[in-house]
Motif scaffolding. Structure first.
Motif, PDB file in Angstrom:
ATOM      1  N   GLY A   1      23.256-105.918  29.409  1.00 27.59           N
ATOM      2  CA  GLY A   1      23.097-105.385  28.058  1.00 27.59           C
ATOM      3  C   GLY A   1      23.775-106.281  27.035  1.00 27.59           C
ATOM      4  N   GLY A   2      24.963-106.741  27.372  1.00 21.64           N
ATOM      5  CA  GLY A   2      25.691-107.627  26.471  1.00 21.64           C
ATOM      6  C   GLY A   2      24.937-108.920  26.233  1.00 21.64           C
ATOM      7  N   ALA A   3      24.375-109.474  27.293  1.00 17.05           N
ATOM      8  CA  ALA A   3      23.628-110.727  27.159  1.00 17.05           C
ATOM      9  C   ALA A   3      22.398-110.515  26.285  1.00 17.05           C
ATOM     10  CB  ALA A   3      23.227-111.243  28.541  1.00 17.05           C
ATOM     11  N   TRP A   4      21.761-109.358  26.467  1.00 19.03           N
ATOM     12  CA  TRP A   4      20.569-109.054  25.663  1.00 19.03           C
ATOM     13  C   TRP A   4      20.956-109.002  24.176  1.00 19.03           C
ATOM     14  CZ3 TRP A   4      19.523-104.750  22.546  1.00 19.03           C
ATOM     15  CH2 TRP A   4      18.192-104.710  22.065  1.00 19.03           C
ATOM     16  N   PHE A   5      22.070-108.312  23.903  1.00 21.09           N
ATOM     17  CA  PHE A   5      22.532-108.209  22.522  1.00 21.09           C
ATOM     18  C   PHE A   5      22.857-109.594  21.971  1.00 21.09           C
ATOM     19  CE2 PHE A   5      25.767-107.684  19.251  1.00 21.09           C
ATOM     20  CZ  PHE A   5      25.176-106.725  18.447  1.00 21.09           C
ATOM     21  N   PHE A   6      23.520-110.405  22.802  1.00 21.47           N
ATOM     22  CA  PHE A   6      23.917-111.751  22.388  1.00 21.47           C
ATOM     23  C   PHE A   6      22.693-112.588  21.996  1.00 21.47           C
ATOM     24  CE2 PHE A   6      24.545-116.201  23.657  1.00 21.47           C
ATOM     25  CZ  PHE A   6      25.586-116.539  22.804  1.00 21.47           C
ATOM     26  N   CYS A   7      21.666-112.542  22.827  1.00 24.35           N
ATOM     27  CA  CYS A   7      20.468-113.358  22.560  1.00 24.35           C
ATOM     28  C   CYS A   7      19.723-112.834  21.338  1.00 24.35           C
ATOM     29  CB  CYS A   7      19.516-113.319  23.750  1.00 24.35           C
ATOM     30  SG  CYS A   7      20.133-114.214  25.154  1.00 24.35           S
ATOM     31  N   ARG A   8      19.692-111.525  21.214  1.00 21.69           N
ATOM     32  CA  ARG A   8      18.819-110.901  20.234  1.00 21.69           C
ATOM     33  C   ARG A   8      19.461-110.819  18.860  1.00 21.69           C
ATOM     34  NH1 ARG A   8      14.274-107.426  20.895  1.00 21.69           N
ATOM     35  NH2 ARG A   8      13.263-107.677  18.881  1.00 21.69           N
ATOM     36  N   HIS A   9      20.772-110.575  18.820  1.00 23.95           N
ATOM     37  CA  HIS A   9      21.383-110.196  17.559  1.00 23.95           C
ATOM     38  C   HIS A   9      22.526-111.079  17.084  1.00 23.95           C
ATOM     39  CE1 HIS A   9      19.010-106.596  17.199  1.00 23.95           C
ATOM     40  NE2 HIS A   9      19.282-106.292  18.445  1.00 23.95           N
ATOM     41  N   THR A  10      22.797-112.174  17.763  1.00 26.29           N
ATOM     42  CA  THR A  10      23.893-113.019  17.276  1.00 26.29           C
ATOM     43  C   THR A  10      23.366-114.402  16.926  1.00 26.29           C
ATOM     44  OG1 THR A  10      24.504-113.906  19.431  1.00 26.29           O
ATOM     45  CG2 THR A  10      25.562-111.848  18.766  1.00 26.29           C
ATOM     46  N   PHE A  11      24.071-115.051  16.025  1.00 24.93           N
ATOM     47  CA  PHE A  11      23.651-116.379  15.593  1.00 24.93           C
ATOM     48  C   PHE A  11      23.856-117.394  16.710  1.00 24.93           C
ATOM     49  CE2 PHE A  11      24.399-120.261  12.853  1.00 24.93           C
ATOM     50  CZ  PHE A  11      23.052-120.439  12.606  1.00 24.93           C
ATOM     51  N   ALA A  12      24.959-117.240  17.459  1.00 30.34           N
ATOM     52  CA  ALA A  12      25.220-118.152  18.580  1.00 30.34           C
ATOM     53  C   ALA A  12      24.089-118.085  19.602  1.00 30.34           C
ATOM     54  CB  ALA A  12      26.559-117.818  19.225  1.00 30.34           C
ATOM     55  N   GLY A  13      23.620-116.852  19.854  1.00 35.60           N
ATOM     56  CA  GLY A  13      22.525-116.682  20.797  1.00 35.60           C
ATOM     57  C   GLY A  13      21.252-117.335  20.287  1.00 35.60           C
ATOM     58  N   TYR A  14      21.028-117.194  18.997  1.00 34.95           N
ATOM     59  CA  TYR A  14      19.852-117.812  18.380  1.00 34.95           C
ATOM     60  C   TYR A  14      19.922-119.329  18.513  1.00 34.95           C
ATOM     61  CZ  TYR A  14      16.863-119.454  14.593  1.00 34.95           C
ATOM     62  OH  TYR A  14      15.932-120.118  13.855  1.00 34.95           O
ATOM     63  N   ARG A  15      21.105-119.886  18.215  1.00 34.13           N
ATOM     64  CA  ARG A  15      21.279-121.337  18.316  1.00 34.13           C
ATOM     65  C   ARG A  15      20.979-121.833  19.717  1.00 34.13           C
ATOM     66  NH1 ARG A  15      26.570-121.388  15.070  1.00 34.13           N
ATOM     67  NH2 ARG A  15      27.418-120.835  17.102  1.00 34.13           N
ATOM     68  N   MET A  16      21.465-121.075  20.706  1.00 28.77           N
ATOM     69  CA  MET A  16      21.254-121.507  22.091  1.00 28.77           C
ATOM     70  C   MET A  16      19.778-121.563  22.428  1.00 28.77           C
ATOM     71  SD  MET A  16      24.102-119.730  24.474  1.00 28.77           S
ATOM     72  CE  MET A  16      23.730-120.515  26.022  1.00 28.77           C
ATOM     73  N   GLN A  17      19.044-120.545  21.962  1.00 31.90           N
ATOM     74  CA  GLN A  17      17.635-120.494  22.328  1.00 31.90           C
ATOM     75  C   GLN A  17      16.831-121.571  21.617  1.00 31.90           C
ATOM     76  OE1 GLN A  17      16.122-116.403  22.832  1.00 31.90           O
ATOM     77  NE2 GLN A  17      18.190-115.861  22.204  1.00 31.90           N
ATOM     78  N   VAL A  18      17.225-121.862  20.394  1.00 29.14           N
ATOM     79  CA  VAL A  18      16.530-122.947  19.680  1.00 29.14           C
ATOM     80  C   VAL A  18      16.762-124.266  20.405  1.00 29.14           C
ATOM     81  CG1 VAL A  18      16.438-124.284  17.556  1.00 29.14           C
ATOM     82  CG2 VAL A  18      16.598-121.801  17.454  1.00 29.14           C
ATOM     83  N   SER A  19      18.009-124.489  20.833  1.00 21.21           N
ATOM     84  CA  SER A  19      18.294-125.740  21.540  1.00 21.21           C
ATOM     85  C   SER A  19      17.464-125.861  22.804  1.00 21.21           C
ATOM     86  CB  SER A  19      19.762-125.830  21.924  1.00 21.21           C
ATOM     87  OG  SER A  19      20.557-125.305  20.931  1.00 21.21           O
ATOM     88  N   GLY A  20      17.202-124.724  23.446  1.00 21.93           N
ATOM     89  CA  GLY A  20      16.422-124.774  24.670  1.00 21.93           C
ATOM     90  C   GLY A  20      14.960-125.026  24.393  1.00 21.93           C
ATOM     91  N   MET A  21      14.433-124.349  23.380  1.00 20.18           N
ATOM     92  CA  MET A  21      12.992-124.437  23.152  1.00 20.18           C
ATOM     93  C   MET A  21      12.609-125.648  22.333  1.00 20.18           C
ATOM     94  SD  MET A  21      11.637-120.561  22.705  1.00 20.18           S
ATOM     95  CE  MET A  21      12.904-119.963  21.621  1.00 20.18           C
ATOM     96  N   ALA A  22      13.464-126.030  21.387  1.00 24.23           N
ATOM     97  CA  ALA A  22      13.128-127.147  20.515  1.00 24.23           C
ATOM     98  C   ALA A  22      14.382-127.985  20.241  1.00 24.23           C
ATOM     99  CB  ALA A  22      12.525-126.630  19.219  1.00 24.23           C
ATOM    100  N   PRO A  23      14.744-128.831  21.208  1.00 22.81           N
ATOM    101  CA  PRO A  23      15.981-129.594  21.060  1.00 22.81           C
ATOM    102  C   PRO A  23      16.001-130.426  19.776  1.00 22.81           C
ATOM    103  CG  PRO A  23      15.024-129.908  23.251  1.00 22.81           C
ATOM    104  CD  PRO A  23      14.036-129.123  22.454  1.00 22.81           C
ATOM    105  N   ALA A  24      14.853-130.954  19.406  1.00 26.88           N
ATOM    106  CA  ALA A  24      14.810-131.793  18.209  1.00 26.88           C
ATOM    107  C   ALA A  24      15.124-130.974  16.960  1.00 26.88           C
ATOM    108  CB  ALA A  24      13.437-132.453  18.081  1.00 26.88           C
ATOM    109  N   ALA A  25      14.555-129.757  16.907  1.00 27.19           N
ATOM    110  CA  ALA A  25      14.818-128.879  15.767  1.00 27.19           C
ATOM    111  C   ALA A  25      16.292-128.499  15.702  1.00 27.19           C
ATOM    112  CB  ALA A  25      13.960-127.619  15.874  1.00 27.19           C
ATOM    113  N   ALA A  26      16.884-128.242  16.887  1.00 24.95           N
ATOM    114  CA  ALA A  26      18.292-127.860  16.944  1.00 24.95           C
ATOM    115  C   ALA A  26      19.160-129.001  16.425  1.00 24.95           C
ATOM    116  CB  ALA A  26      18.680-127.506  18.379  1.00 24.95           C
ATOM    117  N   LEU A  27      18.777-130.212  16.799  1.00 26.73           N
ATOM    118  CA  LEU A  27      19.527-131.391  16.365  1.00 26.73           C
ATOM    119  C   LEU A  27      19.456-131.508  14.843  1.00 26.73           C
ATOM    120  CD1 LEU A  27      20.967-133.739  17.934  1.00 26.73           C
ATOM    121  CD2 LEU A  27      18.940-135.105  17.400  1.00 26.73           C
ATOM    122  N   TYR A  28      18.248-131.304  14.329  1.00 26.36           N
ATOM    123  CA  TYR A  28      18.014-131.420  12.889  1.00 26.36           C
ATOM    124  C   TYR A  28      18.797-130.362  12.135  1.00 26.36           C
ATOM    125  CZ  TYR A  28      15.463-131.918   8.527  1.00 26.36           C
ATOM    126  OH  TYR A  28      15.135-132.128   7.221  1.00 26.36           O
ATOM    127  N   ALA A  29      18.874-129.167  12.736  1.00 25.08           N
ATOM    128  CA  ALA A  29      19.580-128.079  12.084  1.00 25.08           C
ATOM    129  C   ALA A  29      21.091-128.222  12.230  1.00 25.08           C
ATOM    130  CB  ALA A  29      19.138-126.738  12.672  1.00 25.08           C
TER     131      ALA A  29
END
Lengths: 307, 368
Positions: free
Chosen positions: B209-237
């Protein structure tokens, strides 16, 4: 130190290094064509069990080795179909292959545990093997030790000097360009992955037929992963493989001779050495990003799909 | 003949369906394997996949085995999402068990309520310490975290082996390589009397449940997922890659360490030569089959747990080799990866717009 003892240590170093030489040579070729096969450990295990089973059930050791190569190729074929044809993620598929190989080898080898076969015969080349010191050191190994050395030389020559080698490297560096000038990218990659599978199977069989002529579940104990690290250590060049493998062979042998050499260290800590050495070596090689950037095949790990 | 055609967008339906397709394909191949082994497939199928879940005790065992798989799987999934491949969870689990075991043995005889929380803390820290090595080497020296975390698994096994053969061996244990049994204060409370499932199971659900909340509702979780899906975008951001690597390894190390505590303070009750039959590796499959989603991981862990329990019951009732479990686990992941093809591609029957083209080559054969 007693020279006989030193010779024994040096000679067993070659034994411990040979499976690594075989498996990492095959992996190097696959990686040069752009395919990262993390399933090496699983392939080696299936090769080990196949070679052992065939030899135990009346096949000659040669037949056993051939069976191991065939089994390794079959495993590699599964990987190739998934990664090359079905475009699956190479890291995930490689991990799956290792886990599958662990299960499959344990399943196939369930009735083989505790049995033994005669180890691969050691050559004794007339005259040469009787030379003092040099003889036992250089001329009394089993044939596969020499085969592995010859293979490294052969692969080095093919990659650097032949048209086939150029094609493999081109496909690994720039698959789209290679495809555009009419190179059969997927066919070449299939070939290199199958070649890598055959050699990894052979490396596995070296464990179960020569090094410790028996079958134990999970007997590769991470050697497939160490072989993968060897390729990085060699910076994708065949000549580096030998140095790396013999270095690791030496470290591995230390654990058997630790007591004899007067090291008062618990055996578990000596057994950690090959794994720790792998980490240390990886750090030394990778800390300079230039080394990796210059040598790593550009498309390593990336799938290719012709449009 | 038919051919594959890229879908304009990834199919969401296939994304949810492919784990089910994979599970179904594995069940079919399992039945074929039973047939090959001379078993009556339906009966073997029942014994392996259904019977374990039909009794209350069986369900308890199912949840017990699912616990370490959920804990490890949730942590690994977080990392895989960010392209951080921690595959050494089994080593981190082992070191968590070692750390918790040391606490339990050090405070042997102390019957206080703080022993257990201290063990959980020590276990999480033990797992994190072991996970810190690949994280540090990757962020500082660019070393492959796959190989480093894996090498450390073997080191952890050997270290545990040294402890139970040496300093932590039970002096009254007839030389068996295992520690003293832990006291009552160092044992996790059972959820239901008579079943072996313990307090680590709700803890694992909490982690999911905590991990779900982390991915869904926190900025850190968002950053992690962007880095995974679009490393170039994460770098740019300007998202920091080292921070993601550390976050992924610390989270998965702590969870794997807790899984280790759950084993030694739960069903084992002591340190043994081996504290995990490869839970850390099975958790890799769990993470992928669970679609790297915390809630999916819970379901996948239950399925994987069923494979373990089914393997045991098939071994006892049908004399089938226990190695079948590993075989099924590997197959499951293969099928999933293959089924995933249909997320991005669809099969298109080869229609024949080729007809006029064929005609034209016939009529003008020498044009080129």
């Amino acid at each position: 130190m007693n020279p006989d003892y030193l010779i024994a240590i040096l000679a067993s170093t070659a034994g411990a290094a040979t499976p690594l030489v075989l498996a990492s040579t095959g992996e190097l070729v696959a990686e040069r064509s752009g395919v990262l096969n993390l399933g090496l450990e699983g392939i080696m295990l299936v090769g080990a069990v196949a070679g052992f089973a065939v030899t135990l059930h009346g096949g000659s050791p040669l037949l056993g080795l051939l069976a191991a190569m065939a089994a390794g190729m079959a495993m590699a074929l599964v990987f190739a179909v998934l990664v090359l044809t079905l475009q699956t993620n190479q890291v995930a598929t490689g991990l799956a292959l290792t886990l599958f190989g662990l299960g499959l080898s344990a399943f196939l080898g369930r009735d083989l545990v505790g049995q033994t076969v005669a180890p691969l015969p050691h050559l004794s080349i007339p005259l040469l093997s009787n030379l003092p010191f040099v003889g036992p050191l250089l001329f009394r190994f089993d044939a596969l030790v020499y085969v592995s050395l010859a293979l490294v030389a052969l692969v080095g020559w093919v990659l650097a000097r032949t048209r086939l080698g150029l094609a493999i490297r081109a496909v690994g560096e720039a698959p789209h360009s290679a495809h555009a000038i009419g190179m059969p990218v997927l066919k070449l990659r299939y070939a290199t992955v199958l070649f890598g599978g055959a050699l990894a199977g052979l490396g596995g069989a070296y464990l179960s037929l020569a090094l410790t002529p028996m079958w134990v579940e999970g007997m590769t104990a991470g050697r497939g992963w160490i072989a993968l690290a060897q390729v990085v250590f060699a910076t994708w060049k065949p000549r580096g493989l030998l140095l790396g493998a013999y270095l690791f062979g030496g470290v591995t042998v230390l654990q058997f001779h630790g007591q004899g050499l007067g090291l008062a260290i618990p055996s578990e800590f000596l057994s950690m050495l090959p794994y720790l050495a792998t980490i240390v070596v990886l750090v030394v090689i990778c800390r300079n990003p230039q080394t990796i950037l210059l040598n790593k095949p550009m498309s390593l790990g990336q799938n290719f799909k012709a449009d | 003949m038919s051919r594959l055609e890229a879908r304009p967008a990834p199919s969401r339906a296939m994304m949810l369906a492919s784990p089910l397709i994979a599970a179904a394909a594995m069940l079919v191949s399992g039945s074929l394997l039973f047939l090959f082994l001379g078993q009556e497939p339906l009966h073997a199928f029942y014994v392996y996949f259904v019977k374990p879940a039909t009794s209350l005790y069986g369900v308890g065992e199912l949840l017990l085995k699912a616990t370490p798989l959920i804990l490890c799987g949730v942590g690994l999934a977080l990392g895989f999402r960010a392209n951080v491949h921690n595959i050494g969870a089994d080593g981190q689990l082992t070191m968590g068990a070692v750390a918790a075991g040391c606490v339990a043995l050090y405070f042997d005889g102390v019957e206080a309520a703080w022993v257990l929380p201290l063990m959980l803390l020590a276990g999480a820290l033990g797992g994190m310490a072991w996970a810190a090595v690949p994280a540090l080497l990757r962020t500082r020296f660019n070393t492959s975290e796959i190989l480093v975390s894996l090498m450390l698994v073997y080191v952890a096994y050997l270290f545990l082996g040294y402890l139970v053969h040496g300093p932590l061996r039970d002096p009254a244990g007839f030389n068996f390589p295992q520690s003293k049994m832990f006291g009552a204060a160092a044992t996790l409370p059972l959820l239901v009397e008579g079943l072996r499932v313990n307090a680590a199971f709700p803890l694992s659900l909490l982690a999911a449940g905590g991990a779900w909340f982390f991915c869904r509702h926190t900025f850190a979780g968002y950053r992690m997922q962007v880095s995974g899906m679009a490393p170039a975008a994460a770098l740019y951001a300007g998202f920091s890659e080292p921070r993601n690597v550390w976050l992924a390894f610390m989270a998965s190390g702590a969870l794997a360490g807790l899984a280790g505590v759950g084993e030694v303070a739960g069903p084992l009750g002591q340190l043994q030569g081996s504290v995990s039959p490869g839970y850390g590796f099975a958790a890799i499959i769990v993470a992928y089959v669970g679609r790297l989603h915390p809630l999916g991981v819970v379901l996948a862990a239950l399925l994987m747990s069923l494979l373990y329990i089914g393997g045991e019951s098939a071994q006892i009732e049908l004399q089938l080799p226990s190695a079948i479990t590993g075989l099924f686990q590997g197959l499951l992941l293969f099928y999933l990866l293959a089924a995933d093809l249909f997320i991005h591609y669809r099969v298109k029957p080869r229609t024949r717009p080729a007809a006029p083209a064929a005609l034209s080559t016939e009529t003008v054969p020498h044009e080129s």
